[in-house]
Write a protein that holds these residues in place. Sequence first.
Motif, PDB file in Angstrom:
ATOM      1  N   GLU A 177       0.825  -1.214   0.000  1.00 14.90           N
ATOM      2  CA  GLU A 177       0.000   0.000   0.000  1.00 14.90           C
ATOM      3  C   GLU A 177       0.859   1.264   0.000  1.00 14.90           C
ATOM      4  N   GLU A 178       1.939   1.251   0.790  1.00 15.65           N
ATOM      5  CA  GLU A 178       2.832   2.422   0.837  1.00 15.65           C
ATOM      6  C   GLU A 178       3.469   2.696  -0.519  1.00 15.65           C
ATOM      7  N   GLN A 179       3.817   1.642  -1.239  1.00 14.00           N
ATOM      8  CA  GLN A 179       4.468   1.783  -2.539  1.00 14.00           C
ATOM      9  C   GLN A 179       3.463   1.996  -3.668  1.00 14.00           C
ATOM     10  N   GLY A 180       2.202   1.723  -3.403  1.00 12.62           N
ATOM     11  CA  GLY A 180       1.167   1.901  -4.419  1.00 12.62           C
ATOM     12  C   GLY A 180       1.232   0.870  -5.542  1.00 12.62           C
ATOM     13  N   PHE A 181       1.723  -0.322  -5.215  1.00 13.62           N
ATOM     14  CA  PHE A 181       1.838  -1.369  -6.229  1.00 13.62           C
ATOM     15  C   PHE A 181       0.452  -1.826  -6.687  1.00 13.62           C
ATOM     16  N   LYS A 182       0.328  -2.032  -7.994  1.00  8.20           N
ATOM     17  CA  LYS A 182      -0.915  -2.543  -8.595  1.00  8.20           C
ATOM     18  C   LYS A 182      -0.785  -4.055  -8.769  1.00  8.20           C
ATOM     19  N   GLN A 183      -1.940  -4.711  -8.949  1.00  9.10           N
ATOM     20  CA  GLN A 183      -1.936  -6.168  -9.080  1.00  9.10           C
ATOM     21  C   GLN A 183      -1.064  -6.644 -10.238  1.00  9.10           C
ATOM     22  N   ALA A 184      -1.117  -5.979 -11.357  1.00 15.47           N
ATOM     23  CA  ALA A 184      -0.338  -6.412 -12.526  1.00 15.47           C
ATOM     24  C   ALA A 184       1.154  -6.376 -12.208  1.00 15.47           C
ATOM     25  N   TYR A 185       1.603  -5.340 -11.512  1.00 15.43           N
ATOM     26  CA  TYR A 185       3.007  -5.251 -11.124  1.00 15.43           C
ATOM     27  C   TYR A 185       3.356  -6.387 -10.165  1.00 15.43           C
ATOM     28  N   LEU A 186       2.470  -6.654  -9.211  1.00 14.26           N
ATOM     29  CA  LEU A 186       2.722  -7.702  -8.216  1.00 14.26           C
ATOM     30  C   LEU A 186       2.784  -9.086  -8.859  1.00 14.26           C
ATOM     31  N   VAL A 187       1.933  -9.342  -9.842  1.00 12.47           N
ATOM     32  CA  VAL A 187       1.951 -10.637 -10.531  1.00 12.47           C
ATOM     33  C   VAL A 187       3.339 -10.885 -11.114  1.00 12.47           C
ATOM     34  N   THR A 188       3.891  -9.867 -11.763  1.00  8.23           N
ATOM     35  CA  THR A 188       5.211  -9.995 -12.389  1.00  8.23           C
ATOM     36  C   THR A 188       6.315 -10.065 -11.342  1.00  8.23           C
ATOM     37  N   THR A 189       6.304  -9.138 -10.383  1.00  9.09           N
ATOM     38  CA  THR A 189       7.375  -9.038  -9.398  1.00  9.09           C
ATOM     39  C   THR A 189       7.398 -10.233  -8.460  1.00  9.09           C
ATOM     40  N   LEU A 190       6.229 -10.679  -8.031  1.00 10.40           N
ATOM     41  CA  LEU A 190       6.145 -11.798  -7.100  1.00 10.40           C
ATOM     42  C   LEU A 190       6.266 -13.149  -7.810  1.00 10.40           C
ATOM     43  N   LYS A 191       6.250 -13.116  -9.152  1.00  6.55           N
ATOM     44  CA  LYS A 191       6.274 -14.344  -9.948  1.00  6.55           C
ATOM     45  C   LYS A 191       5.147 -15.275  -9.505  1.00  6.55           C
ATOM     46  N   ALA A 192       3.956 -14.678  -9.432  1.00  8.67           N
ATOM     47  CA  ALA A 192       2.781 -15.402  -8.939  1.00  8.67           C
ATOM     48  C   ALA A 192       1.642 -15.275  -9.942  1.00  8.67           C
ATOM     49  N   HIS A 193       0.709 -16.185  -9.865  1.00  4.51           N
ATOM     50  CA  HIS A 193      -0.493 -16.111 -10.689  1.00  4.51           C
ATOM     51  C   HIS A 193      -1.419 -15.045 -10.113  1.00  4.51           C
TER      52      HIS A 193
END
Length: 115
Positions: A35-51
């Motif tokens: 939340e502090e970084q304002g990450f969006k789901q699409a960014y998290l999918v790529t960065t976390l290497k998750a579905h």
Amino acid sequence: MTKGDLFDDLGFSPAETLEMKIKAEIWQALLQHIEEQGFKQAYLVTTLKAHQPDVSNLLRGKLARISITKLIQFAGRLNLEARVKLTSPKPAKPVSSVKVSTAKAAKSRRELVSA
């Protein structure tokens, strides 16, 4: 009436309770960072290497579907440092000394009387 711990009240074993508390602590730290970084789901999918469903579960707090190991991996992929701290259990509250003294005194009197 509550026993003081929600997980105990719900009938979980001590091991299950510990696991859920650890998951919740890691999840709260991850969510705060996201939340502090304002990450969006699409960014998290790529960065976390998750579905996407896994990221959705993470953001919605559906922790039953995410292991502690996976949460720690997510933390690492977000450049967060993770540490494990083990502590000794808190000592049990001592039995009231008045009760112990009274019980010992009664036993001593019985021993004296039967002697």
